[in-house]
Motif scaffolding. Structure first.
Motif, PDB file in Angstrom:
ATOM      1  N   TRP A   1       8.205   3.048  29.505  1.00 59.68           N
ATOM      2  CA  TRP A   1       8.225   1.800  30.294  1.00 59.68           C
ATOM      3  C   TRP A   1       7.257   1.876  31.457  1.00 59.68           C
TER       4      TRP A   1
ATOM      5  N   ASP B   1       3.602   1.088  30.583  1.00 64.46           N
ATOM      6  CA  ASP B   1       3.240  -0.260  30.122  1.00 64.46           C
ATOM      7  C   ASP B   1       2.812  -1.118  31.312  1.00 64.46           C
TER       8      ASP B   1
ATOM      9  N   ARG C   1       6.985  -4.668  30.139  1.00 67.11           N
ATOM     10  CA  ARG C   1       7.798  -5.340  29.120  1.00 67.11           C
ATOM     11  C   ARG C   1       9.074  -4.558  28.822  1.00 67.11           C
TER      12      ARG C   1
ATOM     13  N   ALA D   1      11.474  -2.744  26.426  1.00 68.44           N
ATOM     14  CA  ALA D   1      11.274  -1.990  25.184  1.00 68.44           C
ATOM     15  C   ALA D   1      12.633  -1.691  24.569  1.00 68.44           C
TER      16      ALA D   1
ATOM     17  N   SER E   1      14.608   0.507  21.382  1.00 66.09           N
ATOM     18  CA  SER E   1      14.447   1.631  20.468  1.00 66.09           C
ATOM     19  C   SER E   1      14.470   1.143  19.027  1.00 66.09           C
TER      20      SER E   1
ATOM     21  N   TYR F   1       0.353   4.663  21.841  1.00 66.08           N
ATOM     22  CA  TYR F   1       0.713   3.451  22.553  1.00 66.08           C
ATOM     23  C   TYR F   1      -0.178   2.346  22.010  1.00 66.08           C
TER      24      TYR F   1
ATOM     25  N   GLN G   1       2.362  -3.419  20.528  1.00 69.41           N
ATOM     26  CA  GLN G   1       3.792  -3.684  20.683  1.00 69.41           C
ATOM     27  C   GLN G   1       4.682  -2.508  20.324  1.00 69.41           C
ATOM     28  N   ILE G   2       4.120  -1.322  20.156  1.00 73.56           N
ATOM     29  CA  ILE G   2       4.941  -0.170  19.790  1.00 73.56           C
ATOM     30  C   ILE G   2       4.425   1.088  20.487  1.00 73.56           C
TER      31      ILE G   2
ATOM     32  N   LEU H   1       9.521   2.943  20.105  1.00 73.69           N
ATOM     33  CA  LEU H   1      10.008   1.769  20.840  1.00 73.69           C
ATOM     34  C   LEU H   1       9.157   0.554  20.506  1.00 73.69           C
ATOM     35  N   PHE H   2       9.800  -0.606  20.477  1.00 77.14           N
ATOM     36  CA  PHE H   2       9.122  -1.876  20.234  1.00 77.14           C
ATOM     37  C   PHE H   2       9.175  -2.687  21.521  1.00 77.14           C
ATOM     38  N   PHE H   3       8.034  -3.231  21.939  1.00 73.89           N
ATOM     39  CA  PHE H   3       7.969  -4.019  23.166  1.00 73.89           C
ATOM     40  C   PHE H   3       8.242  -5.490  22.883  1.00 73.89           C
TER      41      PHE H   3
END
Length: 76
Positions: free
Chosen positions: A2, A5, A9, A11, A13, A39, A42-43, A64-66
């Motif tokens: 986090w 980023d 955003r 995130a 799991s 990175y 979106q992931i 992780l997905f943002f």
């Protein structure tokens, strides 16, 4: 992840895996090494290794997905 980023955003799991190689005692000093492996838009992919006295006792991987929403911290 986090904090890396720039858009702050939220995130969520998508996958979390932990492998245990040995046990740590209650009074052991744990050393934790973390790294963001990749990175993208979106992931993100991350890994964490836990060490006791120079021996790895556990390893975790995390993807992780943002979301297209940001968060803000507020302290009272």
């Amino acid at each position: 992840v986090w904090s890396a980023d720039p858009q702050n955003r939220i995130a969520i799991s998508t996958e979390l895996s932990v492998s245990f190689y040995s046990a740590a005692k209650a009074k052991d000093f744990l050393e934790i090494h973390t790294e963001i492996l990749g990175y993208e838009n979106q992931i993100a992919f991350a890994v964490a290794n836990l060490w006791v006295d120079g021996s790895m006792v556990a390893r975790g991987t995390h993807s992780l997905f943002f979301l297209n929403k940001s968060f803000r911290f507020s302290f009272m």
